[in-house]
Design a protein around this motif. Structure first.
Motif, mmCIF file in Angstrom:
data_model
loop_
_atom_site.group_PDB
_atom_site.id
_atom_site.type_symbol
_atom_site.label_atom_id
_atom_site.label_comp_id
_atom_site.label_asym_id
_atom_site.label_seq_id
_atom_site.Cartn_x
_atom_site.Cartn_y
_atom_site.Cartn_z
ATOM 1 N N ARG A 156 7.621 2.166 -1.651
ATOM 2 C CA ARG A 156 6.950 3.271 -2.335
ATOM 3 C C ARG A 156 6.408 2.819 -3.690
ATOM 4 O O ARG A 156 5.302 3.186 -4.092
ATOM 5 C CB ARG A 156 7.899 4.451 -2.504
ATOM 6 C CG ARG A 156 7.231 5.672 -3.141
ATOM 7 C CD ARG A 156 8.155 6.876 -3.157
ATOM 8 N NE ARG A 156 8.292 7.451 -1.823
ATOM 9 C CZ ARG A 156 9.390 7.381 -1.077
ATOM 10 N NH1 ARG A 156 10.465 6.725 -1.529
ATOM 11 N NH2 ARG A 156 9.438 7.943 0.117
ATOM 12 N N ARG A 247 2.323 7.343 4.185
ATOM 13 C CA ARG A 247 3.640 7.832 3.779
ATOM 14 C C ARG A 247 4.693 6.752 4.009
ATOM 15 O O ARG A 247 4.651 6.025 4.989
ATOM 16 C CB ARG A 247 4.010 9.086 4.568
ATOM 17 C CG ARG A 247 3.065 10.239 4.302
ATOM 18 C CD ARG A 247 3.636 11.559 4.772
ATOM 19 N NE ARG A 247 2.726 12.640 4.418
ATOM 20 C CZ ARG A 247 2.656 13.178 3.216
ATOM 21 N NH1 ARG A 247 3.451 12.752 2.256
ATOM 22 N NH2 ARG A 247 1.799 14.149 2.964
ATOM 23 N N VAL A 248 5.626 6.689 3.084
ATOM 24 C CA VAL A 248 6.775 5.802 3.225
ATOM 25 C C VAL A 248 7.932 6.649 3.734
ATOM 26 O O VAL A 248 8.286 7.664 3.135
ATOM 27 C CB VAL A 248 7.135 5.129 1.886
ATOM 28 C CG1 VAL A 248 8.407 4.301 2.023
ATOM 29 C CG2 VAL A 248 5.980 4.257 1.418
ATOM 30 N N GLY A 252 12.553 5.348 2.391
ATOM 31 C CA GLY A 252 11.785 4.351 1.654
ATOM 32 C C GLY A 252 11.767 2.969 2.267
ATOM 33 O O GLY A 252 11.314 2.012 1.643
#
Length: 343
Positions: A156, A247-248, A252
């Motif tokens: 991220r 998107r992570v 994460g």
């Protein structure tokens, strides 16, 4: 004035034209951005609900009814709004544009020049207009401080670092940042693609004024170089095809396939600016209102000490006047007319 807000149904098309009609609807959607379509749909829903509550007919478009509606918005009396909530002039003007667009899509043009609309709108501007609230420009020293708040050891953090640097150096809108693909013609919802070269990144974008190319050169230091940041993100995220910024997921540790929403850019800029203490002379509440995605574009325009035409080209503006609106502090008091006049 009637009391039935229902729209008249369109007659069914012959079967052999249904596919052509579907293609036409696709082109209508392509004429405006997803954000614009969502805003127009929301505005139309609010207007139809207001008409229903007040007992007005929705069709055909009646300038007098629209005039009453914008009056309700300006005075805070529109149903569905918080008590006393008054809409800004810019919001009311957007609502008018939404109504015009929605009526036009239904084959019922709205005459915005009619006195019931034009005169009321002129009065609203005179009484309620205020100087536009511009987002604070993120200057280079601000951006460097914001980058330091990000964790380089997480996916991220690598992604956010690349987004901030690419957005700033490219002077990109938030929708343009998240709309990038790794290569040409890879997704249907992409707004452009990147090509990493020896001297930098060549970005091809479909913007408001058509297709344009943007050059993002390599920085003087790897720690602030947008090219290095993007290469690092793509390498560790293992992205070789499709959306660049995603998107992570998985706490994460994994990267999804879905493209980021452009609102994530605004949230990132605001969050990083607050964490870095940018404009620490203000309260946290005041600072929170100052920063958004446009802060990156304004930052480049305000800090790039080059001929204005190069900044104008990078931002994709049709006029130098529009570019100057983004230059928050660059030219303030550079020319002192008081002293030039002999005082």
């Amino acid at each position: 004035m009637g009391r039935t807000p229902a729209e008249a149904p369109s007659p069914p098309l012959p079967a052999h034209l249904e596919q052509l009609a579907g293609r036409a609807r696709d082109y209508v959607e392509a004429a405006s951005s997803a954000n614009t379509r969502r805003a127009y749909a929301s505005d139309w829903k609010h207007f139809t609900s207001w008409c229903r509550r007040e007992g007005f007919s929705l069709m055909p478009p009646d300038p007098q009814i629209v005039g009453l509606y914008i009056t309700a918005l300006a005075s805070g009396n529109a149903a569905g709004m918080a008590t006393g909530e008054k809409k800004s002039v810019s919001t009311i003007e957007r609502r008018l544009s939404s109504l015009s667009w929605n009526y036009a899509q239904r084959g019922q043009p709205l005459d915005r020049k009619d006195r019931h609309i034009a005169t009321v709108m002129a009065g609203i501007r005179n009484k309620h207009a205020a100087p536009p609230r511009q987002k604070e420009a993120v200057l280079p020293e601000d951006l460097i401080a914001m980058l330091e708040t990000l964790d380089r050891g997480t996916l991220r953090g690598l992604r956010d670092r690349a987004m901030l640097l690419i957005g700033f150096a490219g002077g990109l809108r938030r929708s343009e940042i998240v709309g990038l693909d790794v290569g040409r013609d890879q997704t249907q919802d992409g707004r452009g693609w990147i090509e990493i070269l020896d001297k930098g990144i060549l970005v091809t974008l479909r913007g408001k004024t058509g297709w344009r190319e943007i050059e993002i050169g390599r920085g003087s230091s790897d720690s602030t170089c947008p090219v290095v940041a993007l290469e690092t993100w793509l390498k560790f995220a293992r992205i070789a095809h499709g959306p660049v910024f995603r998107r992570v997921t998985g706490q994460g540790k994994a990267v999804g396939t879905d493209r980021l929403n452009d609102q994530e850019v605004a949230r990132l800029v605001k969050r990083a600016a607050l964490a870095a203490g940018v404009r620490g002379d203000l309260s946290e509440g005041e600072r929170g209102k100052l920063f958004a995605g446009h802060s990156l574009r304004a930052g480049l325009a305000s800090s790039a000490e080059v001929d204005e035409r190069y900044v104008q080209k990078q931002l994709g503006h049709a006029s130098a006047e529009m570019t100057r609106k983004y230059q928050r502090r660059r030219d303030r008091f550079r020319v002192n007319l008081t002293r030039a006049a002999g005082l």
